[in-house]
Scaffold this active site. Structure first.
Site, short mmCIF file in Angstrom:
data_model
loop_
_atom_site.label_atom_id
_atom_site.label_comp_id
_atom_site.label_asym_id
_atom_site.label_seq_id
_atom_site.Cartn_x
_atom_site.Cartn_y
_atom_site.Cartn_z
N GLU A 114 10.18 -15.09 13.14
CA GLU A 114 10.72 -15.47 11.93
C GLU A 114 11.48 -16.82 11.76
O GLU A 114 11.31 -17.74 10.87
CB GLU A 114 11.18 -14.48 10.70
CG GLU A 114 10.15 -13.37 10.68
CD GLU A 114 8.90 -13.82 9.71
OE1 GLU A 114 9.18 -14.89 9.04
OE2 GLU A 114 7.89 -13.31 9.74
N SER A 171 -17.14 36.91 -13.36
CA SER A 171 -16.70 38.49 -12.81
C SER A 171 -15.39 38.15 -12.08
O SER A 171 -15.00 39.48 -11.98
CB SER A 171 -17.81 38.99 -12.09
OG SER A 171 -19.09 39.26 -12.99
#
Length: 609
Positions: free
Chosen positions: A113, A377
């Site tokens: 950088e 059920s």
């Protein structure tokens, strides 16, 4: 005496006459005029420069305030084993000093950088010139000229807007930062605040997210991956595009070799060793959303929160794999588009796995916690429990023939009446007429509804005999939690997903909801016995797992719109629902078929892992 006569001066040859010099007074008048013009130009130049500076800086943030700017608190969720599950908010890791980091971490950022970071005063004119030449030569933007200090100014104080005004503001703030802080302080702030994708800020947060380690333990190759992210945090995210992340990391390692931070051989070795850990479960998003929604006011509002959840990563992976395989194969052939699964600890209610559908990314709606459906059920255990509590026993007899109540006659499907059967057989074979008779024996719909509410089903419940066949509506999570009492000796549990909570590294109270005795242990044992019979010889035979005691109940609604199986095995309660979001019928899918099969396959897969 004769008078002396002076000699006459000799005339010079004829020539062009010289221009007479201006009078001295005119020259003296011109000098002040030039001076006044110069002063005026200087003054107006200063005024114009000051005006331009005001225009660039009128909305410039105050650096002292921006350094302490607030942010969204982060929430980090981990599975029970500590593996990362999900994050939200602005995720910051531990604030680290340069001395806390391996030397190759800051070296990687400087190499790629801002190689002249230690030499410039915030603005690198040499770097700008070099970038300009490179970009002109390439015919496109291939290199930037911003320094680390300028990037820090942009990240801390400015928006991503691309304009001359913002660039000038960036330069002004960079100069202020250089004046205010030393180079080591600037680098420390940068490494702890730079945005590195996926909501992470700082190298420690990125190290934990992408590699599962503290930044203190980053290898040079891992540091290169992270140092490569500021260029394009989304595109180079290792989770999203691992090949692009590796390519960028290789560039960073080459830059580190050029600056002397690594030898060329070491840089090559680090590039070859690069590996990324597997990403968190793709479909645990439903569970993560459910946990975050339940936080409420239990956590400090402005503190970073770390929650260790109850999720079993191995079981969750098995759930995801099997539900996807079933829906893609036999489920698709039978017209089943969706499904949901919940598994929780029978003793505590801790949720161990949750899938709210087929694919969280395409549909984050949670069918396990938000969809209310008729259980069919699968509701019968509450009817039989009400009868048990009224004095019945599993070996007692009940009629299984036709019955009519107020013009309503429930069917029995393929069941052929035998006259009388035991409660255990009626439960195992899911005989509807026997269930309706037991509801009457227990005192009608009201006592049955009270039993269901006592175990955690919220209702509302119909006040008619059809309740025996599951005509109320429930969520899968509520139904599974209610079944837990059948497997833990009769205690009601509350489903929960957090085992431990830390706010800013400090433990905060987060106790699991207490259990409550909801039925007598003898009643729970009787129910467990009948549920075991369902799997051994009844409608739930497809759920049987060799070598494991399994008990459960099937459920199917009218026209096969919903199919359920809820089972108990090895201290775990797990429920399965299959159906379609628009409630269209499935092709013959019943609770004892694909849902029971999916239950078995999940357990077998989890045991094999």
């Amino acid at each position: 005496m004769p008078r002396a006569v002076a000699p006459r001066a000799r005339r010079a040859p004829s020539a062009v006459p010289a221009r007479p010099a201006p009078p001295a007074p005119a020259r003296r008048r011109q000098a002040p005029r030039l001076l006044r013009w110069g002063i005026s130009l200087l003054v107006w130049g200063m005024v114009a420069g000051f005006a331009a500076l005001l225009w660039f800086a009128w909305d410039l943030p105050r650096p002292e305030e921006a350094l302490g700017a607030t942010r969204r608190p982060s929430i980090t969720l981990t599975a029970a084993d500590g593996s990362l599950l999900a994050t939200s908010g602005d995720l910051y890791g531990e604030t680290l000093r340069l001395a806390d980091l391996p030397a190759h971490v800051p070296a990687a950022f400087i190499a790629i950088e801002d190689r002249r970071f230690r030499d410039h005063g915030g603005l690198d004119l040499v770097g700008v010139a070099r970038a300009l030449v490179a970009n002109v030569t390439a015919g496109r933007v291939v290199q930037g000229g911003s320094t680390l200090t300028q990037q820090l100014a942009k990240n801390l104080f400015l928006t991503p807007e691309r304009s001359l005004r913002r660039k000038v503001q960036e330069a002004l703030l960079a100069l202020w930062l250089e004046y205010r802080f030393s180079k080591d302080e600037l680098l420390t702030i940068y490494l702890n605040r730079v945005y590195l994708g996926a909501g992470t800020f700082g190298v420690d947060a990125a190290a934990r997210l992408y590699f599962g380690v503290s930044a203190r333990r980053l290898t040079a190759g891992q540091a290169a991956v992270i140092a490569g992210l500021p260029k394009a945090p989304s595109r180079l995210n290792p989770r999203v595009n691992p090949s692009a992340a590796v390519a960028r990391a290789t560039e960073v390692l080459e830059a580190m070799a050029e600056t002397g931070a690594l030898s060329p051989a070491a840089a090559m070795q680090e590039a070859e060793r690069l590996r990324f850990p597997p990403a968190p479960s793709r479909d645990a998003g439903w569970f993560a959303d459910w946990v975050r929604d339940a936080i409420g006011d239990r956590a400090p509002r402005h503190a970073d929160l770390l929650l260790r959840t109850t999720l079993d990563a191995r079981l969750q992976a098995a759930v995801e794999a099997r539900i996807d395989a079933l829906l893609a194969g036999p489920g698709r052939a039978a017209g089943v588009a969706q499904g949901a699964v919940v598994a929780l600890d029978a003793q505590t209610g801790a949720v161990r796995a949750m899938a709210g559908g087929r694919d969280y990314r395409s549909s984050p709606f949670n069918r396990a916690t938000q969809a209310r459906r008729q259980p069919g059920s699968a509701f019968k255990p509450f009817v039989f429990l009400a009868a048990i509590e009224a004095g019945a026993r599993p070996e007692d007899m009940v009629a299984d023939g036709p019955i009519t109540l107020g013009g309503w006659s429930p069917g029995n499907g393929a069941w052929r009446p035998r006259g009388e059967i035991t409660l255990e057989d009626a439960f195992a074979q899911s005989v509807n007429t026997a269930a309706v008779r037991l509801l009457q024996r227990a005192g009608g719909p009201r006592p049955v509804a009270a039993v269901a509410q006592r175990l955690g089903l919220p209702g509302p419940f119909p006040r008619e005999a059809s309740l025996a066949l599951g005509t109320t509506e429930v969520t899968l999570l509520d139904l599974v939690a209610a079944y837990a009492a059948f497997g833990n000796g009769g205690h009601r549990v509350t489903p929960h997903g957090v085992a431990e909570a830390l706010a800013e590294g400090r433990a905060i109270p987060w106790a699991a909801p207490p259990r409550a005795q909801a039925m007598a242990p003898e009643a729970a044992e009787a129910m467990r016995r009948m549920m075991a019979a369902t799997v051994a010889r009844g409608t739930g035979r497809a759920a049987a797992v060799p070598g494991l005691a399994v008990a459960g109940k099937t459920g199917t609604t009218q026209d096969n719109r919903d199919a359920w199986f809820v089972g108990i095995a090895g201290g775990l309660v797990m429920g399965v629902w299959l159906g379609n979001d628009d409630a269209t019928p499935m092709d013959g899918v019943a609770g004892g078929g694909l849902p029971a099969r999916l239950f078995r396959e999940i357990l077998e897969t989890a045991r094999a892992r």
